[in-house]
Design a protein around this motif. Structure first.
Motif, short mmCIF file in Angstrom:
data_model
loop_
_atom_site.label_atom_id
_atom_site.label_comp_id
_atom_site.label_asym_id
_atom_site.label_seq_id
_atom_site.Cartn_x
_atom_site.Cartn_y
_atom_site.Cartn_z
N ALA A 30 0.70 -1.18 0.08
CA ALA A 30 -0.14 0.09 -0.13
C ALA A 30 0.91 1.36 -0.04
N ARG A 31 2.21 1.17 0.15
CA ARG A 31 3.00 2.33 0.39
C ARG A 31 4.14 2.26 -0.44
N SER A 32 4.04 3.58 -1.40
CA SER A 32 4.97 3.73 -2.68
C SER A 32 5.17 5.03 -2.87
N GLY A 33 6.09 5.35 -3.77
CA GLY A 33 6.44 6.95 -3.85
C GLY A 33 7.00 7.63 -3.07
N PRO A 34 6.40 8.89 -3.01
CA PRO A 34 6.94 9.82 -1.85
C PRO A 34 6.60 9.43 -0.62
N PRO A 35 5.43 8.76 -0.16
CA PRO A 35 5.42 8.55 1.22
C PRO A 35 6.40 7.33 1.70
N ARG A 36 6.67 6.44 0.67
CA ARG A 36 7.74 5.44 1.15
C ARG A 36 9.21 5.85 1.39
N ARG A 37 9.51 6.92 0.25
CA ARG A 37 10.69 7.42 0.35
C ARG A 37 10.94 8.36 1.58
N ARG A 38 9.90 8.84 1.96
CA ARG A 38 9.98 9.79 3.19
C ARG A 38 10.00 8.90 4.32
N ALA A 39 9.43 7.90 4.48
CA ALA A 39 9.16 6.96 5.49
C ALA A 39 10.53 6.06 5.80
N GLY A 73 16.07 13.72 1.38
CA GLY A 73 14.95 12.65 1.97
C GLY A 73 14.41 11.93 0.99
N GLU A 74 15.47 11.58 -0.40
CA GLU A 74 14.95 10.74 -1.22
C GLU A 74 15.70 9.53 -1.32
N LEU A 75 15.34 8.77 -0.46
CA LEU A 75 16.07 7.35 -0.14
C LEU A 75 15.11 6.12 -1.17
N SER A 76 15.73 5.70 -2.07
CA SER A 76 15.19 4.61 -2.98
C SER A 76 15.66 3.44 -2.15
N PRO A 77 14.75 2.30 -2.65
CA PRO A 77 15.37 1.04 -1.81
C PRO A 77 16.82 0.71 -1.88
N ARG A 78 17.47 0.88 -2.87
CA ARG A 78 18.89 0.71 -3.01
C ARG A 78 19.65 1.81 -2.80
N SER A 79 19.24 2.82 -2.47
CA SER A 79 20.16 4.13 -2.54
C SER A 79 21.14 4.16 -1.55
N ASP A 80 22.50 4.52 -1.88
CA ASP A 80 23.46 4.59 -0.89
C ASP A 80 23.18 5.82 0.14
N LEU A 81 23.74 5.77 1.13
CA LEU A 81 23.71 6.75 2.37
C LEU A 81 24.86 7.84 2.24
N ASP A 82 24.69 9.09 1.82
CA ASP A 82 25.76 10.16 1.82
C ASP A 82 25.78 10.83 3.27
N ALA A 226 7.49 15.73 -12.70
CA ALA A 226 8.54 15.05 -13.48
C ALA A 226 9.45 14.25 -12.69
N ARG A 227 9.94 15.14 -11.67
CA ARG A 227 11.14 14.53 -10.79
C ARG A 227 10.63 13.33 -9.79
N ARG A 228 9.32 13.41 -9.68
CA ARG A 228 8.68 12.53 -8.85
C ARG A 228 8.51 11.23 -9.41
N ARG A 229 8.19 11.39 -10.83
CA ARG A 229 7.91 10.26 -11.68
C ARG A 229 9.28 9.40 -11.94
N LEU A 230 10.22 10.23 -12.11
CA LEU A 230 11.59 9.46 -12.31
C LEU A 230 12.00 8.55 -10.90
N LEU A 231 11.84 9.42 -9.85
CA LEU A 231 12.21 8.67 -8.66
C LEU A 231 11.25 7.54 -8.45
N ASP A 232 10.03 7.53 -8.80
CA ASP A 232 9.07 6.31 -8.49
C ASP A 232 9.55 5.19 -9.54
N VAL A 233 10.03 5.43 -10.68
CA VAL A 233 10.58 4.39 -11.56
C VAL A 233 11.74 3.82 -10.88
#
Length: 822
Positions: A30-39, A73-82, A226-233
């Motif tokens: 149920a959670r994806s997109g900006p809410p999941r990245r923020r969480a 605050g844009e952490l994708s599932p496999r993003s590195d931590l800076d 547009a930025r949100r779409r690319l992050l979702d992909v």
């Protein structure tokens, strides 16, 4: 499960608890997109803050800071931590111990980490030396420790950025341009890098940095979406692959589309392309504004004062008229103060044509004002509107940026509603460089080079714009496009006769190149069929120019001097028929002296003899090709082979050529009778070949291998299989199955069997072997390869030289298809 619940779970169980909470968060449907990245960012913040607190005991003078994507605050599932561990320099050992307590748990969980330990002074110094570091620090966000230390660094970094903007922004612009050159444009790539390609996430970040400089700002409308779409992909890509990757590979696109709830991979690519187009256009506008601001700052103060007027001492830009209601100002095309878009429906096309003719960009403000207030054009269009559209399309390369400006604000689909179906539509063919809509504009750009060759340049340019418009509809795009082109032509004001010509051009825009490369031009039926489809000499002239423009705008694999010479030869023959000269019935051409010599030698030796002769000039009467290779690209090599007539010649020759990595372009086979009193005949093969790479093999080597292939001592199939095993092709998308058809009424002299299949080394060898097994005689073969697709046409007869009955032809086609599928 709420964000608070996830955080409590992580805090209550240490690193293991964080890992479990992270996994649960990423697998929640149920959670994806900006809410999941923020969480995910909040979860990671709390975990790292806990690690930090356990190591400092509340000590001041040290803080943990997130930078770059994590800072945003844009952490994708496999993003590195800076992460930056900031300290005041008082106790290096204590800081090093704290760093170990922070970094090792991150590594233990298998997370990628980009880390540094610096004082504020060191951070500022490094930022001053490394632009990428400075960009990351612009997004610095406090996680734990001394808030004042983090805040002072942020303030200093932003001040440095603004003070150094005249120097750093040109560096950033060059960095973006270099990356675009290396990675390509996201909006056109079949396997794009969502981050690095032009119009990707890196460019979106660069626009944020420009805004932070206070020198210029990007157009905000649609940019965040547009930025949100690319992050979702990217999120979906990480989940689909389980890897930290930004490249959207072909084999993963269906899974990513399903993860996002999209219909298929094409719908996914279209969303990506639309987002990239918004970011690319925003970048174009923003960097123009940066250039304008920096140029104005470079003008000496005294000169600026001399140029100032009443407007608060600000410089008054010079305005030069370009057309009614349109002026040039400061390197852009803007609307005149007297322009009234709400009363002038032709103004958008007039402004666009004036901008393209002047080679200048359309002002963003002007385009938005026209999009918001311009009246729709009446149906049919007034003559001026049609003329302005033709002028825009005939302006060459500047047309592209002007068209993109119109499209960014929806003006193109307002003028041409059918454009919506092809906008950002991907073309899953390696031959095509562009999406459908951009290909249409590129074709118009190419067609502008040929307007002096045709009697109606306006029809050529409109046909170029519309020739693939049917690709937005199901079925044959040429058939669908014919109907659309006729409707559009009527709507924009062409009379019935001109609309019919445009419909014919769109319906048959592939006719010349397909016929020239896949049919026997010496066969009268071929020439008559083209003449009947085209109808008039003027239409043929337009179709010839459109064919070249279309191929040149497709990509380098779609056009060459060789294809150009074949098309020119066909056009010459068809023009003769349309002028009233019927094509001559083909007669058996007398063998040349060289052919006779080879035939006699083959009869005398009882084996094959051959000769190689390079061709570097197109036929004398062919039209010149504007391709870059014109005048320098070899048209191939003529390979003449004479061999006593026997079974298995075609697959033997094709197999030997495949072993030597020679590409076959055309192949003609005929029998030469032996002298009186001698039984049998000599088979003469006249082929055109080209080396795939490297130099051509020696004729003696080809002959030696051919002798062995004919006597059965050379295992061609085994040798080709060994080579394929030694150099396997990279696995990608599963190609569509091969298709073999019989072309109806294509020739009176032979049956034409057309093969469409995935190109591969040895394909012609396999086809030749299957045709031999079917017991038919190959009169000629016309081989065409576009990217990964081979389209080969075989003129086959019975042994006595007559076409096959319909049932036999269908049976041969089925056997060929089965052999290719097996």
């Amino acid at each position: 499960m709420t964000s608070t619940d996830v955080t409590e779970e992580a805090e209550g169980s240490g690193p293991g608890g964080y890992a479990a909470a992270r996994l649960r968060l990423l697998t929640e449907g149920a959670r994806s997109g900006p809410p999941r990245r923020r969480a995910l960012a909040e979860l990671t913040d709390d975990w790292l803050a806990g690690l930090f607190g356990a190591g400092t005991g509340g000590q001041a003078g040290v803080s943990l800071v997130a930078v770059g994507g994590y800072g945003r605050g844009e952490l994708s599932p496999r993003s590195d931590l800076d992460l930056l561990l900031l300290h005041d320099g008082r106790d290096d050992k204590a800081v090093a111990a704290l760093a170990d307590r922070l970094w090792y748990p991150v590594w233990d969980l298998g997370l990628d980490l980009d880390h540094s330990v610096r004082t504020p002074q060191q951070a500022r110094k490094t930022a001053g030396e490394d632009l990428k570091v400075h960009l990351g620090l612009l997004d610095a966000r406090h996680l734990a420790g001394d808030l004042g230390l983090t805040a002072s660094l942020r303030t200093a970094v932003l001040a440095d950025w603004r003070n150094q903007a005249p120097k750093r922004l040109p560096e950033l612009r060059d960095l973006c341009a270099e990356r675009a050159e290396r990675q390509g444009e996201l909006q056109f790539l079949l396997e794009p890098d969502l981050k690095e390609a032009r119009g990707g996430l890196r460019d979106a970040t660069a626009l944020r940095a420009v805004a932070a400089s206070w020198l210029a700002d990007a157009p905000r409308e649609g940019l965040a979406e547009a930025r949100r779409r690319l992050l979702d992909v990217r999120d979906a890509l990480h989940l689909a692959t389980g890897r930290a990757t930004d490249r959207l590979a072909l084999q993963e696109q269906d899974q990513v589309a399903a993860e996002l709830g999209l219909l298929d991979a094409d719908a996914l690519l279209r969303q990506v392309y639309e987002a990239a187009r918004v970011i690319s256009y925003a970048g174009d506008v923003t960097w123009r504004e940066v250039g304008r601001v920096l140029r104005s700052r470079s003008v000496r103060p005294r000169l600026r004062a001399m140029m100032s007027g009443r407007n608060g001492g600000k410089p008054v830009a010079e305005r030069s008229p370009l057309a009614e209601g349109v002026v040039e100002q400061d390197g852009e095309v803007v609307l005149a103060r007297t322009a009234r878009p709400e009363r002038d429906p032709v103004l958008p096309l007039r402004a666009a044509a004036a901008a393209a003719q002047a080679g200048l960009p359309l002002s963003l403000h002007a385009v938005r004002r026209m999009a918001a207030t311009a009246r729709p054009l009446p149906t049919p269009w007034p003559a001026e509107a049609r003329e302005q559209l033709v002028t825009l399309l005939g302006s060459g390369r500047p047309t592209v940026q002007v068209w993109e400006a119109l499209e960014a604000e929806g003006l193109v689909t307002r003028l041409l509603p059918d454009w919506e179906r092809v906008r950002c539509r991907p073309q899953r063919n390696a031959v095509h460089l562009w999406t459908v809509d951009r290909h249409l504009i590129e074709t118009a750009v190419r067609a502008a080079e040929f307007t002096r060759r045709v009697h109606r340049p306006d029809l050529l340019l409109i046909a170029a714009l519309l020739h693939d418009i049917g690709k937005g509809w199901p079925g044959d795009h040429s058939v669908a496009g014919e109907t659309i082109a006729r409707d559009v032509a009527t709507r924009i004001g062409f009379d019935r006769a001109d609309a019919a010509v445009l419909a014919t051009l769109v319906r048959h825009h592939l006719l010349l190149v397909e016929t020239a490369t896949r049919r026997d031009l010496d066969d009268p039926a071929t020439v008559r069929a083209v003449a009947a489809a085209v109808g008039t000499e003027h239409t043929l002239e337009l179709l010839h120019a459109l064919t070249e423009a279309d191929a040149l705008a497709t990509g380098p694999a779609a056009w060459s001097s060789w294809r150009g010479s074949l098309v020119a030869d066909l056009v010459k023959r068809v023009a003769g028929v349309l002028a009233g000269d019927p094509p001559a019935e083909p007669a058996a051409a007398a063998p040349t002296a060289e052919q006779e010599r080879l035939a006699v030698e083959a009869f005398r030796t009882g084996g094959p003899v051959l000769a190689l002769r390079a061709q570097t000039e197109p036929p004398a009467d062919s039209a010149p090709s504007p391709s870059p290779a014109d005048g320098s690209e070899p048209l191939g090599v003529e390979l003449l082979i004479a061999v006593p007539d026997q079974a298995g010649v075609l697959p033997a020759v094709a197999g030997v050529l495949a072993m030597h990595r020679l590409t076959v372009r055309t192949a003609e086979l005929r029998s030469l009778p032996l002298p009186d009193g001698v039984e049998g005949s000599v088979l003469l093969l006249d082929w055109r070949v080209a080396a795939q790479y490297g130099s051509l093999p020696q004729a003696a080597r080809l002959r030696a291998d051919l002798v062995r292939a004919l006597d059965g001592t050379l295992d061609i199939a085994g040798r080709l299989a060994e080579r394929d095993a030694a150099h396997p092709r990279r696995r990608g998308v599963e190609p569509p199955p091969p298709r073999v058809t019989v072309a109806p009424a294509a020739s009176r002299l032979a049956t034409v069997i057309e093969v469409r299949a995935q190109d591969a080394p040895g394909l012609l060898f396999r086809l030749g072997r299957a045709l031999e097994a079917a017991g038919v005689r190959v009169r000629s073969a016309h081989v065409s390869t576009l990217g990964a697709n081979a389209v080969d046409a075989f003129y086959v007869t019975r042994g006595e030289g007559v076409p096959l009955p319909r049932e036999d032809a269908a049976s041969v086609a089925r056997e060929l298809e089965e052999s290719l599928r097996g």
